[in-house]
Enzyme design. Structure first.
Site, PDB file in Angstrom:
ATOM      1  N   GLU A 126      -3.034  11.783  -2.779  1.00 16.83           N
ATOM      2  CA  GLU A 126      -3.309  11.282  -4.418  1.00 16.83           C
ATOM      3  C   GLU A 126      -4.951  11.817  -4.704  1.00 16.83           C
ATOM      4  O   GLU A 126      -5.300  11.841  -3.704  1.00 16.83           O
ATOM      5  CB  GLU A 126      -3.061   9.673  -3.745  1.00 16.83           C
ATOM      6  N   LYS A 139       3.227   6.535 -10.296  1.00 21.55           N
ATOM      7  CA  LYS A 139       2.783   5.364  -9.469  1.00 21.55           C
ATOM      8  C   LYS A 139       3.163   4.122 -10.024  1.00 21.55           C
ATOM      9  O   LYS A 139       2.657   4.219 -10.800  1.00 21.55           O
ATOM     10  CB  LYS A 139       1.136   5.537  -8.940  1.00 21.55           C
ATOM     11  N   CYS A 164       0.818   6.270  -2.023  1.00 22.13           N
ATOM     12  CA  CYS A 164      -0.589   5.305  -1.519  1.00 22.13           C
ATOM     13  C   CYS A 164       0.272   3.650  -1.607  1.00 22.13           C
ATOM     14  O   CYS A 164       1.141   3.394  -0.882  1.00 22.13           O
ATOM     15  CB  CYS A 164      -0.977   4.906  -2.480  1.00 22.13           C
TER      16      CYS A 164
END
Length: 477
Positions: free
Chosen positions: A252, A320, A356
């Site tokens: 990321e 995300k 994440c």
């Protein structure tokens, strides 16, 4: 940049039997048959612990290259074509300086689904117990050429079955194992297709169905200097390609680390980063996946994972969904959430993408699995903090179990002297099996983790733990 996984100090060598043509496969040398982009023998060499590797069999056209790239030495049994036990004895003789209390792996060159972590476990169990430990295939039979031996015991057993006039011509491996007394043989259960050899056309077809792509998890340190990061990315992708990877997963926020001006980087450098990944995909004929940032109309950015393959296949982005407004962080202040799940197919395997903080939301992983994902890519820039390493390991294992997928997590390697509050990774990139076992894991330093997908393992996990079938949509409230 390679960061080798810890090896048991007991393993001094791997003897790999790789001789001759197979009559049941039309006279073909089965160890040179292609399996997911590499020969069966090369896949065994990849799995064997780093150190001394002795291949007993003809070197062929590829022997010189294999010897250089994998540190292997090719030898021939004497006389040639005198059988597997003669070949094994020749391999053992080639490291006569090895001490009797050392451990040696005895492997077949036609077992292309063997895994490094399995071979380490075989060697470690043999060293700890002083016994022979053999791989037990899913159908219950023992793989005599998938075993770890105490070197002294192997020498004794070979001496006991040697012909009176010398040599081991035409003796089978079963004769060797018959020398073991009660309690001298232990087993380790194989997972997926790793216990399979390719003696027959049906076995070859089974292995080819099970062999998914090779994935490289690139745990890199992301610099605040763009050109430095770009060079690190170039080197990581080149190394992954050299190791036979079909896909490279970068962390990321590879474009620029957290704690910098994300929108400025998105406006100024995202296109160049995307172009770099496309160029690397073309140059090395693989898929590159990495974390970037793209601008939004409201003045924030999307935390974006970009996927680039050769000739634009695949060519997609994931934004995300879950933003890290936790542990004192406020990601949503500068980052806007995405709202779409993304999957893509590569060499017969379907991948889902997450990022994440998404790892704390099991419904995203199960939704990807219900869309057919067999493996889920998870680029990270995990934040330091009390208990955060333990949480990461727990969450990776839980999400794999929730979805019965292979979870592939690539984190940033933290800068050694970094003292800021923004997330810069903790390392610990990992591959987790579909029943929640951590298969491989790195430490904190930069490194490359290589994972071969075994589709048969995923199918078996879903058959034994059908949580996706048992899912029930519960009412709100």
């Amino acid at each position: 940049m390679s960061s080798e996984l810890p090896e048991t100090s007991a393993t001094v060598a791997a003897v790999i039997l790789a001789g001759g043509a197979s009559s049941r496969l039309g006279g073909t040398d089965k160890t040179r048959l292609p399996i997911a982009g590499a020969t069966a023998l090369e896949r065994v060499l990849r799995a064997a612990p780093h150190g001394r590797r002795i291949v007993v069999g003809p070197s062929g056209e590829d022997g010189g290259d294999l010897a250089i790239r994998h540190g292997a030495r090719f030898v021939l049994e004497d006389p040639p074509r005198s059988g597997p036990l003669a070949a094994l004895a020749r391999g053992v003789a080639d490291f006569s300086e090895g001490s009797d209390d050392a451990t040696v792996l005895v492997l077949g060159g036609d077992m292309p689904m063997l895994r490094p972590e399995t071979l380490r476990s075989l060697a470690a169990r043999s060293a700890e117990s002083g016994r022979v430990v053999a791989l037990e295939a899913e159908d219950g039979h023992l793989q005599f050429l998938g075993a770890a031996w105490p070197l002294g015991r192997l020498r004794e057993a070979l001496a006991a079955v040697e012909h009176e006039d010398g040599g081991w011509a035409d003796l089978s491996l079963r004769r060797l194992y018959a020398e073991l007394g009660p309690g001298e043989l232990g087993t380790l259960r194989a997972l997926g297709a790793e216990g399979a050899d390719i003696d027959t056309p049906d076995a070859l077809a089974q292995v080819r169905r099970a062999a998914g792509p090779r994935i490289a998890l690139a745990q890199i340190e992301v610099s605040e200097d763009l050109e430095t990061t770009f060079e690190i990315v170039r080197l990581a992708v080149a190394e992954a390609a050299e190791e036979g990877a079909h896909l490279v997963l970068l962390p990321e926020a590879t474009l620029t680390p957290f704690g910098t001006d994300l929108r400025a980087a998105a406006l100024t450098h995202h296109d160049a980063f995307a172009q770099l990944l496309q160029e690397l995909a073309e140059e090395h004929a693989l898929v590159v996946v990495g974390g970037s940032f793209t601008p939004t109309e409201d003045g924030r950015v999307h935390n974006t994972v970009i996927v680039r393959g050769p000739n634009g296949d695949p060519h997609l982005e994931y934004r995300k969904i879950h933003l890290f407004d936790a542990f004192g962080a406020d990601e949503s202040r500068t980052v806007a959430p995405g709202d779409e799940l993304v999957t893509f197919d590569l060499h017969g395997t379907r991948f889902g993408i997450t990022t994440c903080y998404d790892v704390r939301f099991p419904e995203q992983f199960t939704a990807l699995a219900r869309r057919g994902a067999q493996a889920i890519l998870l680029p990270l820039a995990w934040a330091e903090g009390p208990g955060k390493q333990e949480q990461l390991q727990l969450l990776l294992r839980a999400r794999a179990l929730d979805s019965t997928t292979v979870v592939l997590a690539a984190d940033q390697a933290p800068p050694p002297d970094y003292a800021g509050k923004a997330a810069r990774g903790i390392g610990r990139s990992a591959a987790v099996g579909p029943l929640g076992a951590i298969r491989q894991e790195l430490g904190r330093e930069p490194g490359l983790l290589l994972v071969d997908i075994d589709l048969e393992e995923i199918d078996a996990a879903r058959a034994s733990l059908p949580v996706l079938e048992h899912h029930v949509d519960l009412p709100n409230g």
